[in-house]
Write a protein that holds these residues in place. Structure first.
Motif, PDB file in Angstrom:
ATOM      1  N   ASP A   6       1.108  -0.684  -0.066  1.00  0.00           N
ATOM      2  CA  ASP A   6      -0.081  -0.196  -0.370  1.00  0.00           C
ATOM      3  C   ASP A   6       1.120   1.188  -0.025  1.00  0.00           C
ATOM      4  OD1 ASP A   6      -1.770  -1.601  -0.033  1.00  0.00           O
ATOM      5  OD2 ASP A   6      -2.421  -1.413   2.133  1.00  0.00           O
ATOM      6  N   CYS A   7       2.171   1.545   0.343  1.00  0.00           N
ATOM      7  CA  CYS A   7       2.541   2.261   0.775  1.00  0.00           C
ATOM      8  C   CYS A   7       3.302   3.078  -0.792  1.00  0.00           C
ATOM      9  CB  CYS A   7       3.989   2.321   1.871  1.00  0.00           C
ATOM     10  SG  CYS A   7       3.111   2.282   3.169  1.00  0.00           S
ATOM     11  N   GLU A   8       3.371   0.876  -1.339  1.00  0.00           N
ATOM     12  CA  GLU A   8       4.819   1.919  -2.281  1.00  0.00           C
ATOM     13  C   GLU A   8       3.417   2.074  -3.708  1.00  0.00           C
ATOM     14  OE1 GLU A   8       7.718  -1.793  -3.692  1.00  0.00           O
ATOM     15  OE2 GLU A   8       5.788  -2.060  -3.691  1.00  0.00           O
ATOM     16  N   GLU A   9       2.359   2.109  -3.501  1.00  0.00           N
ATOM     17  CA  GLU A   9       1.183   2.672  -4.755  1.00  0.00           C
ATOM     18  C   GLU A   9       0.491   3.648  -4.436  1.00  0.00           C
ATOM     19  OE1 GLU A   9      -2.432  -0.108  -4.296  1.00  0.00           O
ATOM     20  OE2 GLU A   9      -3.719   1.527  -4.908  1.00  0.00           O
ATOM     21  N   THR A  10       1.199   4.177  -2.120  1.00  0.00           N
ATOM     22  CA  THR A  10       0.507   5.551  -2.550  1.00  0.00           C
ATOM     23  C   THR A  10       2.490   6.493  -3.475  1.00  0.00           C
ATOM     24  OG1 THR A  10       0.001   5.057  -1.001  1.00  0.00           O
ATOM     25  CG2 THR A  10       0.482   7.722  -0.969  1.00  0.00           C
ATOM     26  N   ALA A  11       2.942   5.230  -3.754  1.00  0.00           N
ATOM     27  CA  ALA A  11       4.889   6.441  -3.596  1.00  0.00           C
ATOM     28  C   ALA A  11       4.637   6.143  -4.969  1.00  0.00           C
ATOM     29  CB  ALA A  11       5.735   5.938  -3.249  1.00  0.00           C
ATOM     30  N   ARG A  12       4.203   5.703  -4.805  1.00  0.00           N
ATOM     31  CA  ARG A  12       3.649   5.279  -6.916  1.00  0.00           C
ATOM     32  C   ARG A  12       3.193   6.576  -7.508  1.00  0.00           C
ATOM     33  NH1 ARG A  12       2.874  -0.228  -7.473  1.00  0.00           N
ATOM     34  NH2 ARG A  12       3.812  -0.360  -6.550  1.00  0.00           N
ATOM     35  N   TRP A  13       1.938   6.786  -6.759  1.00  0.00           N
ATOM     36  CA  TRP A  13       1.292   7.874  -7.685  1.00  0.00           C
ATOM     37  C   TRP A  13       1.933   9.430  -7.715  1.00  0.00           C
ATOM     38  CZ3 TRP A  13      -1.834  11.899  -5.395  1.00  0.00           C
ATOM     39  CH2 TRP A  13      -2.867  12.164  -6.243  1.00  0.00           C
ATOM     40  N   LEU A  14       2.022   8.883  -6.339  1.00  0.00           N
ATOM     41  CA  LEU A  14       2.913  10.307  -5.908  1.00  0.00           C
ATOM     42  C   LEU A  14       3.742  11.098  -6.770  1.00  0.00           C
ATOM     43  CD1 LEU A  14       2.895  10.558  -2.463  1.00  0.00           C
ATOM     44  CD2 LEU A  14       1.589  11.978  -3.948  1.00  0.00           C
ATOM     45  N   ASP A  19       4.134   9.645 -10.223  1.00  0.00           N
ATOM     46  CA  ASP A  19       3.637   9.987 -11.434  1.00  0.00           C
ATOM     47  C   ASP A  19       3.183  11.611 -12.028  1.00  0.00           C
ATOM     48  OD1 ASP A  19       4.568   7.316 -11.674  1.00  0.00           O
ATOM     49  OD2 ASP A  19       1.929   6.555 -11.411  1.00  0.00           O
ATOM     50  N   ARG A  20       3.107  12.524 -10.395  1.00  0.00           N
ATOM     51  CA  ARG A  20       2.429  13.657 -10.396  1.00  0.00           C
ATOM     52  C   ARG A  20       3.629  14.665 -10.039  1.00  0.00           C
ATOM     53  NH1 ARG A  20      -0.538   9.396 -10.275  1.00  0.00           N
ATOM     54  NH2 ARG A  20      -2.984   9.790 -10.730  1.00  0.00           N
ATOM     55  N   VAL A  21       4.574  13.990 -10.017  1.00  0.00           N
ATOM     56  CA  VAL A  21       5.428  15.202  -8.786  1.00  0.00           C
ATOM     57  C   VAL A  21       6.969  14.808 -10.429  1.00  0.00           C
ATOM     58  CG1 VAL A  21       4.721  15.436  -6.937  1.00  0.00           C
ATOM     59  CG2 VAL A  21       7.062  14.065  -7.261  1.00  0.00           C
ATOM     60  N   GLN A  22       7.572  16.442  -9.810  1.00  0.00           N
ATOM     61  CA  GLN A  22       8.125  16.746 -10.868  1.00  0.00           C
ATOM     62  C   GLN A  22       9.729  15.955 -10.561  1.00  0.00           C
ATOM     63  OE1 GLN A  22       8.861  19.513 -13.006  1.00  0.00           O
ATOM     64  NE2 GLN A  22       7.033  19.300 -14.079  1.00  0.00           N
ATOM     65  N   SER A  23      10.628  16.424  -9.158  1.00  0.00           N
ATOM     66  CA  SER A  23      11.455  15.829  -8.357  1.00  0.00           C
ATOM     67  C   SER A  23      10.946  15.081  -7.733  1.00  0.00           C
ATOM     68  CB  SER A  23      12.530  17.094  -9.013  1.00  0.00           C
ATOM     69  OG  SER A  23      12.178  17.979  -7.297  1.00  0.00           O
ATOM     70  N   PRO A  24      11.454  13.687  -6.938  1.00  0.00           N
ATOM     71  CA  PRO A  24      11.434  13.086  -5.986  1.00  0.00           C
ATOM     72  C   PRO A  24      11.508  14.118  -4.591  1.00  0.00           C
ATOM     73  CG  PRO A  24      12.332  11.704  -7.764  1.00  0.00           C
ATOM     74  CD  PRO A  24      12.207  13.147  -7.835  1.00  0.00           C
ATOM     75  N   PRO A  25      11.259  13.863  -4.127  1.00  0.00           N
ATOM     76  CA  PRO A  25      11.370  14.912  -2.759  1.00  0.00           C
ATOM     77  C   PRO A  25      13.126  14.563  -1.578  1.00  0.00           C
ATOM     78  CG  PRO A  25       9.404  14.214  -1.970  1.00  0.00           C
ATOM     79  CD  PRO A  25       9.815  12.957  -3.428  1.00  0.00           C
ATOM     80  N   VAL A  26      13.944  15.044  -1.049  1.00  0.00           N
ATOM     81  CA  VAL A  26      15.018  14.244  -0.469  1.00  0.00           C
ATOM     82  C   VAL A  26      14.801  14.946   0.881  1.00  0.00           C
ATOM     83  CG1 VAL A  26      16.564  14.848  -1.820  1.00  0.00           C
ATOM     84  CG2 VAL A  26      16.031  16.614  -0.715  1.00  0.00           C
ATOM     85  N   ILE A  27      13.670  15.672   1.019  1.00  0.00           N
ATOM     86  CA  ILE A  27      13.667  16.108   2.784  1.00  0.00           C
ATOM     87  C   ILE A  27      11.925  16.518   3.343  1.00  0.00           C
ATOM     88  CG2 ILE A  27      14.002  18.239   4.814  1.00  0.00           C
ATOM     89  CD1 ILE A  27      15.816  19.204   3.089  1.00  0.00           C
ATOM     90  N   LYS A  31       3.023  21.887  -6.236  1.00  0.00           N
ATOM     91  CA  LYS A  31       2.399  20.595  -6.690  1.00  0.00           C
ATOM     92  C   LYS A  31       1.804  20.387  -5.085  1.00  0.00           C
ATOM     93  CE  LYS A  31       0.878  18.458  -9.492  1.00  0.00           C
ATOM     94  NZ  LYS A  31       0.042  18.250 -10.432  1.00  0.00           N
ATOM     95  N   THR A  32       0.657  20.943  -5.077  1.00  0.00           N
ATOM     96  CA  THR A  32       0.026  20.251  -3.502  1.00  0.00           C
ATOM     97  C   THR A  32      -1.248  19.223  -4.003  1.00  0.00           C
ATOM     98  OG1 THR A  32       0.152  23.027  -3.208  1.00  0.00           O
ATOM     99  CG2 THR A  32      -2.040  21.041  -2.332  1.00  0.00           C
ATOM    100  N   GLN A  90      15.129  26.428  -0.391  1.00  0.00           N
ATOM    101  CA  GLN A  90      16.256  26.132  -0.533  1.00  0.00           C
ATOM    102  C   GLN A  90      17.549  25.116  -1.802  1.00  0.00           C
ATOM    103  OE1 GLN A  90      17.921  28.808   0.856  1.00  0.00           O
ATOM    104  NE2 GLN A  90      16.345  29.687   1.591  1.00  0.00           N
ATOM    105  N   GLY A  91      17.015  25.472  -3.333  1.00  0.00           N
ATOM    106  CA  GLY A  91      17.429  24.719  -3.914  1.00  0.00           C
ATOM    107  C   GLY A  91      17.179  23.435  -4.029  1.00  0.00           C
ATOM    108  N   LYS A  92      16.642  23.016  -1.993  1.00  0.00           N
ATOM    109  CA  LYS A  92      15.869  21.425  -2.278  1.00  0.00           C
ATOM    110  C   LYS A  92      14.695  20.893  -2.557  1.00  0.00           C
ATOM    111  CE  LYS A  92      20.306  21.233   0.787  1.00  0.00           C
ATOM    112  NZ  LYS A  92      20.576  22.556   1.093  1.00  0.00           N
ATOM    113  N   SER A  93      14.566  19.833  -3.460  1.00  0.00           N
ATOM    114  CA  SER A  93      13.294  18.822  -3.410  1.00  0.00           C
ATOM    115  C   SER A  93      12.749  18.456  -1.909  1.00  0.00           C
ATOM    116  CB  SER A  93      13.335  17.623  -4.484  1.00  0.00           C
ATOM    117  OG  SER A  93      11.690  17.779  -5.083  1.00  0.00           O
ATOM    118  N   CYS A  94      11.743  19.167  -1.303  1.00  0.00           N
ATOM    119  CA  CYS A  94      10.921  18.710  -0.559  1.00  0.00           C
ATOM    120  C   CYS A  94       9.581  18.502  -0.787  1.00  0.00           C
ATOM    121  CB  CYS A  94      11.000  20.109   0.578  1.00  0.00           C
ATOM    122  SG  CYS A  94      12.769  20.712   1.103  1.00  0.00           S
ATOM    123  N   VAL A  95       8.464  17.877   0.359  1.00  0.00           N
ATOM    124  CA  VAL A  95       6.854  17.759   0.330  1.00  0.00           C
ATOM    125  C   VAL A  95       7.293  18.132   1.957  1.00  0.00           C
ATOM    126  CG1 VAL A  95       7.826  14.836   1.457  1.00  0.00           C
ATOM    127  CG2 VAL A  95       5.293  15.858   0.639  1.00  0.00           C
TER     128      VAL A  95
END
Ligand SMILES: O=P(O)(O)O[C@@H]1C[C@H](O)[C@@H](CO)O1
Length: 295
Positions: free
Chosen positions: A11-19, A21-29, A48-49, A76-81
Motif C-alpha cells: 500500500d505504501c508502494e502504491e501511494t509512493a508510485r501515485w505521487l 507519477d505526479r511530481v517533478q522531482s522526488p523529495p529528499v526532505i 504541486k499540492t 533553498q534549492g532542495k526538493s521537499c515535501v
C-alpha cells in the motif's frame, strides 16, 4: 501473521508510485507542520499540492489548524515535501496509519525528516512563544505497547528491534542551535525532552507534575510515533516544538490553554519557525551514501 489492520508495504508502494507519477522531482526532505504551523509550506516554490483525500491510502485531517494537504516543492534549492497537517492517535487512527506518510516518504527517497509541533512547557525557564529543539523523547503510549512498530515487522523498512538512542540527529540539532543564535533568537531557543501523550485532553495538574518528574521539558500529542518510524527506516530526524503554553503544575496556577490559543501562538510565531527551518534546510549537506543513492 498479517492482520488486515496492519500496514502493508504494497500500500505504501502504491501511494509512493501515485505521487511519483505526479511530481517533478522526488523529495529528499520531508517537513511535518504541527498545529497552526502550516504556513511553512507557503515558502516553497514550484509547488504541486495534493489534498489528502485525493491520495490513495492516506488518512484525512480532522483537526483545526491542520489543513490536510501534501505540498511538494523547492526550498533553498532542495526538493521537499511538506505535510500541512498531520494525523494524531486521538483522532481515532491506529498508529500505523498515523505514521503511514513517513513510510511513503521513505519510498519516495526522503533522507531527512523535520517534525514540528505545538507543545506545552513543563520547564520553568521556557516561555510561551519559545522554541525547543527536541533532543530526545518520552513516548508514553509507546511504553505501554501503543507503538507504531507493533505488529509484524517488514524488514524492507527496518529491523525488528531498532535502537532509538540517537533518534534526533546530533548534527542537525547543533546546526539548528547555531542558526537560532545567529538569527538573534538566543533567548527563545532551548533544547529539551518532548513527551508524547495520547490526548486529546490537556494534562491534569497531577499528570503534569508526573511528566515533569520523569524528565520531560515539553508535552504534546504527536511527533514521537513519526520519529520512531523515521528512525526505524533509516532517516535523519530533526524535531522542533513551539511552546504555545505553560502547563499548570500547581492548583493555584491558572491554566487557560485551549486549541484556539495554541493556534494563535502558532500564527504569531510562524515566521521565526519558518526562518529557522528554512536556514536548516539550506545548511543540510547530504552524506556521501545519500548522494550515491540520490544520483
Ligand atoms: O500536531 P501538534 O502536535 O502540533 O498538535 C498539538 C497537540 C494537539 O493536537 C493540539 C492541541 O492544541 O496541538
Amino acid at each position: 501473521m498479517q492482520n488486515k489492520d496492519d500496514f502493508r508495504y504494497e500500500d505504501c508502494e502504491e501511494t509512493a508510485r501515485w505521487l511519483l507519477d505526479r511530481v517533478q522531482s522526488p523529495p529528499v526532505i520531508a517537513i511535518i507542520c504541527g498545529s497552526g504551523l502550516g504556513l511553512l509550506a507557503d515558502t516553497l516554490t514550484d509547488i504541486k499540492t495534493f489534498d489528502y483525500v485525493q491520495i490513495p491510502h492516506f488518512p484525512t485531517s480532522t483537526v483545526a489548524g491542520h489543513s490536510g494537504q501534501l505540498v511538494f516543492g523547492i526550498l533553498q534549492g532542495k526538493s521537499c515535501v511538506v505535510m500541512k497537517g498531520r494525523f494524531h492517535v486521538y483522532e481515532g487512527y491506529p498508529l500505523w496509519k498515523v505514521t503511514l506518510p513517513i513510510r511513503v516518504f521513505k519510498l519516495l527517497g526522503v533522507k531527512v525528516l523535520m517534525v514540528t509541533n505545538a507543545a506545552g512547557s513543563l520547564c520553568e525557564t521556557y516561555s510561551t512563544g519559545d522554541l525547543m529543539i527536541i533532543r530526545d523523547h518520552i513516548n508514553m503510549p509507546g511504553l505501554a505497547a501503543l507503538n507504531p512498530l507493533r505488529g509484524p515487522n517488514d524488514e524492507r523498512f527496518g529491523p525488528r528491534f531498532p535502537s532509538l538512542w540517537d533518534t534526533y540527529d546530533k548534527d542537525l540539532r547543533s546546526t539548528a542551535l547555531e542558526i537560532a543564535r545567529r538569527l538573534g533568537h538566543t533567548d527563545l531557543i532551548h533544547e529539551g525532552v518532548y513527551c508524547m501523550v495520547g490526548g486529546p485532553n490537556f494534562e491534569s495538574v497531577a499528570e503534569a507534575r508526573f511528566l515533569q518528574r520523569l524528565g520531560a521539558d515539553a508535552v504534546g500529542m504527536s511527533t514521537a510515533p513519526e520519529a520512531v518510524v523515521a528512525k526505524h527506516c533509516g532517516m535523519r530526524v530533526f524535531g522542533l516544538s513551539l511552546i504555545t503554553n505553560r502547563v499548570a503544575q500547581a492548583y493555584e496556577m491558572v491554566d487557560s490553554v485551549d486549541h484556539t490559543s495554541v493556534l494563535e501562538v502558532g500564527k504569531q510565531r510562524s515566521n521565526v519557525l519558518q526562518e529557522l527551518v528554512t536556514e536548516l534546510v539550506k545548511s543540510i549537506n547530504f552524506k556521501e551514501e545519500d548522494k550515491q543513492e540520490l544520483a
